[in-house]
Design a protein around this motif. Structure first.
Motif, mmCIF file in Angstrom:
data_model
loop_
_atom_site.group_PDB
_atom_site.id
_atom_site.type_symbol
_atom_site.label_atom_id
_atom_site.label_comp_id
_atom_site.label_asym_id
_atom_site.label_seq_id
_atom_site.Cartn_x
_atom_site.Cartn_y
_atom_site.Cartn_z
ATOM 1 N N ILE A 172 0.660 -1.214 -0.083
ATOM 2 C CA ILE A 172 -0.023 0.060 -0.043
ATOM 3 C C ILE A 172 1.039 1.353 -0.091
ATOM 4 O O ILE A 172 1.877 1.226 0.673
ATOM 5 N N VAL A 173 0.524 2.202 -0.662
ATOM 6 C CA VAL A 173 1.222 3.329 -0.688
ATOM 7 C C VAL A 173 0.206 4.292 -0.581
ATOM 8 O O VAL A 173 -0.867 4.711 -1.334
ATOM 9 N N LEU A 174 0.278 5.359 0.560
ATOM 10 C CA LEU A 174 -0.677 6.224 0.788
ATOM 11 C C LEU A 174 -0.109 7.699 0.739
ATOM 12 O O LEU A 174 0.959 7.955 1.194
ATOM 13 N N ILE A 175 -0.793 8.347 -0.017
ATOM 14 C CA ILE A 175 -0.215 9.621 -0.387
ATOM 15 C C ILE A 175 -0.912 10.636 0.281
ATOM 16 O O ILE A 175 -2.213 11.018 0.310
ATOM 17 N N GLY A 176 -0.180 11.500 0.963
ATOM 18 C CA GLY A 176 -0.968 12.797 1.693
ATOM 19 C C GLY A 176 -0.130 14.024 1.447
ATOM 20 O O GLY A 176 0.880 14.257 2.507
ATOM 21 N N ILE A 177 -0.068 14.643 0.419
ATOM 22 C CA ILE A 177 0.775 15.703 0.192
ATOM 23 C C ILE A 177 0.002 17.170 0.141
ATOM 24 O O ILE A 177 0.472 17.903 -0.888
ATOM 25 N N GLY A 178 -0.991 16.985 0.693
ATOM 26 C CA GLY A 178 -1.837 18.517 0.799
ATOM 27 C C GLY A 178 -3.055 18.545 -0.154
ATOM 28 O O GLY A 178 -3.062 17.223 -0.894
ATOM 29 N N VAL A 179 -3.803 19.547 -0.287
ATOM 30 C CA VAL A 179 -5.186 19.525 -0.970
ATOM 31 C C VAL A 179 -5.139 20.693 -1.888
ATOM 32 O O VAL A 179 -4.210 21.543 -1.535
ATOM 33 N N ILE A 180 -6.024 20.472 -2.965
ATOM 34 C CA ILE A 180 -6.374 21.770 -3.843
ATOM 35 C C ILE A 180 -7.716 22.229 -3.267
ATOM 36 O O ILE A 180 -8.362 21.237 -3.604
#
Ligand SMILES: Cc1cc2nc3c(=O)[nH]c(=O)nc-3n(C[C@H](O)[C@H](O)[C@H](O)COP(=O)(O)OP(=O)(O)OC[C@H]3O[C@@H](n4cnc5c(N)ncnc54)[C@H](O)[C@@H]3O)c2cc1C
Ligand code: FES
Lengths: 445, 106
Positions: free
Chosen positions: A267-275
């Motif tokens: 699993i790769v979970l990406i949490g690099i902010g929102v737009i």
């Protein structure tokens, strides 16, 4: 209220299978986005006696729910989805609010008086007298090779959380990309669930701009001492596919870093902010600049549409902040407070948004509570109680306390939050003694 | 079925039937009981779910943990001896609970 009854009949008929193009009667207020800020707007309006019919419309197939638990209790399975639901169906029915689920608005026609019609991707039309945009934000995508592999995930909504949960059972290794709040919360939750978790952060420290250096350091050490593998100043070059034959969609098997290291990951979970979601505002010709630009009364540039919550760029609400300073906040507290201001605007009252923003984040046994905004501080004061695992940083500008990050220290958090709300100060010298309760040294500035 | 009787600061009473296992806060919020804000949704971070518990009901409730105790010092209306955070109170099968909500939570 009799017209409301008529207006309500239309969506009900639709549910019974009317043609998709049938047009519901004009609603008094159409709220696009059925989440924290949209729900609060409807609730606040009813509390203020707003008696027009309200349509609360969202694209998700779930009843409106709270997001914060998605990376915490819900992921860990300690709360059920039912307890995340904001309001019962009976509540909405009693309060004459039509909840429309699963409709994505793609275009809005609007008249100068504020009325108009919203069109959904399924061809339905939603005419309104007034419009509220509570469309929130979406996860920022990491566009690198392998980004479309099965198992490369984001965490913004309930469907994302369900997709993640569904995979957790089969995974032993998880790579979380992004050492911000969502990434760290999810990483701690997954670690607690027995996964081998690595956090990759592109920047030189955790949690970016949201907290100061000392707090970032504290979290780094605390998480590492709890066994979380955190790597700073690294970036992922590509995601590697599992070459097992017969897979429907190739699944992720690992993450290759810029230096060639490969970390295994199912699993790769990406949490690099929102737009912020500004597409509709742009199409409407509203001013947009890192969010929908609104005034202190939550009104967009057309003077009639309200826009609130994660999607809105507003004047900094902290009393005494620099004139003209603007900010976009992503928090539950802001969604709630901003909605209250919009509710006043929609009922003809002018109440400026002035408040002390606050935020929380739970990571493993670390309960972070932030009061105020630390932008522009010139001094910090540290309070540590090693024995009881308490840690706080107070931020000062020109000798005045402006914010605090508090870990497992609710008393400090509450004292600072209350002092800020009352325009009081907590002198820095006295605050440095961690044994002194802040409440006892608060002064009238 | 567990029942919670909510009295607001003006004295208006609302009786709500809840589900075993839910918290008093969840029961209030889902039914739109005014006087409970619950910003943090029960994660013991906001103290906006403060209630005063009728003295004779206190004994039925789980004891207070340190964190709840500390958070109670930050409530909008000052805590009393019978103050609790309603997100920490779970409904049990036969519970009949009388609580009063404070004048304001923020
Ligand atoms: C995993 C996670 C954990 C978090 N933890 C915390 C926390 O601990 N503390 C805290 O303070 N905050 C936390 N937050 C942030 C908080 O949840 C958000 O600030 C809050 O949800 C913002 O509310 P909103 O209503 O403005 O936007 P959103 O919640 O983003 O809601 C916008 C809604 O609009 C819908 N929508 C968008 N465009 C359209 C369209 N065109 N048509 C129809 N519907 C549309 C979206 O699908 C969505 O349902 C967390 C967020 C996440 C995702
Ligand atoms: S709901 Fe936030 S402390 Fe109870």
């Amino acid at each position: 209220m009799s017209t409301n009854a008529v207006e309500q009949a239309a969506p009900a008929a639709q549910a019974e299978g009317a043609t998709p193009s049938s047009t519901p009667a004009r609603t008094g207020l159409l709220i696009i986005g059925a989440s924290q800020s949209g729900v609060q707007l409807a609730v606040s309006l009813r509390a203020l006696g707003f008696d027009e019919h309200i349509t609360l419309l969202g694209d998700e197939d779930h009843r409106p729910y709270q997001r914060p638990a998605l990376s915490k209790e819900f992921l860990q399975g300690t709360v059920e989805s039912e307890s995340l639901i904001f309001r019962s169906n009976e509540y909405w029915a009693e309060h004459n609010v039509d909840l429309v689920k699963g409709e994505f608005i793609v275009r809005i026609d609007k008249n100068t008086d504020g009325s108009g019609t919203a069109h959904s991707s399924s061809g339905k039309q939603f005419p309104f007298k007034r419009l509220a945009l509570t469309v929130g934000a979406r996860a920022r995508k990491l566009e690198i090779e392998g980004g479309d592999l099965d198992g490369v995930l984001y965490l913004r909504n309930a469907d994302d959380a369900l997709a993640l949960k569904a995979r957790v059972g089969d995974a032993s290794d998880v790579v979380v990309i992004g050492g911000g709040f969502i990434g760290l919360e999810a990483a701690s939750s997954l670690q607690k669930m027995g996964k081998n978790v690595t956090v990759l952060e592109f920047g030189p420290r955790l949690v970016g701009r949201a907290v100061g250096e000392e707090t970032a350091q504290y979290f780094l050490q605390a998480h590492r001492s709890r066994g979380l593998d955190i790597r700073l100043s690294v970036s992922a070059r590509r995601f590697i596919a599992n070459d097992a034959p017969g897979e429907r969609r190739p699944a992720v098997a690992g993450v290759e870093l810029e230096d060639g290291t490969v970390l295994p990951a199912q699993i790769v979970l990406i949490g690099i902010g929102v737009i912020p979601n500004t597409q509709l505002a742009e199409q409407l010709g509203l001013t947009v600049d890192n969010g929908i630009v609104v005034d202190r009364f939550a009104l967009a540039s057309d003077g009639t549409t309200v826009a609130i919550g994660d999607c809105a760029n507003m004047p900094n609400p902290v009393p005494g902040s620099a004139p003209g300073e603007r900010i976009r906040l992503e928090s539950v507290n802001n969604a709630i407070e901003h909605a209250k201001v919009a509710a006043y605007s929609l009922t003809g009252r002018r109440e400026e948004y002035a408040g002390i923003p606050w935020f929380w984040s739970n990571q493993a046994d670390l309960k972070l509570q932030i009061a105020g905004l630390c932008n522009g501080y010139d001094r910090t004061v540290l309070r540590r109680d090693e024995e009881r695992g308490k840690f706080s940083v107070l931020y000062y500008r020109h000798g005045q306390v402006i914010a605090a990050d508090c870990v497992n220290a609710p008393l400090d958090f509450m004292a600072v939050k209350n002092a800020l709300a009352k325009g009081q100060n907590i002198p820095a010298e006295a605050a440095a003694d961690a044994a002194t309760p802040l409440k006892t040294i608060t002064t009238d500035s | 079925m567990p029942t919670v009787h909510f009295t607001d600061a003006e004295g208006a009473v609302r009786d709500v039937q809840g589900n075993t296992g839910d918290s008093v806060m969840e029961t209030a919020v889902r039914n739109g009981v005014p006087g409970i804000v619950a910003e943090c949704g029960g994660s013991l971070s906001c103290a906006t779910c403060h209630v005063f518990v009728r003295e004779d009901c206190l004994a039925q409730l789980p004891p207070m943990e340190d964190m709840e105790d500390e958070m109670l010092y930050g409530t909008a209306v000052d805590r009393e001896d019978n103050s609790r955070l309603s997100c920490q109170l779970r409904l049990t099968d036969e519970l009949e609970l009388f609580v009063t909500t404070p004048e304001t939570q923020v």
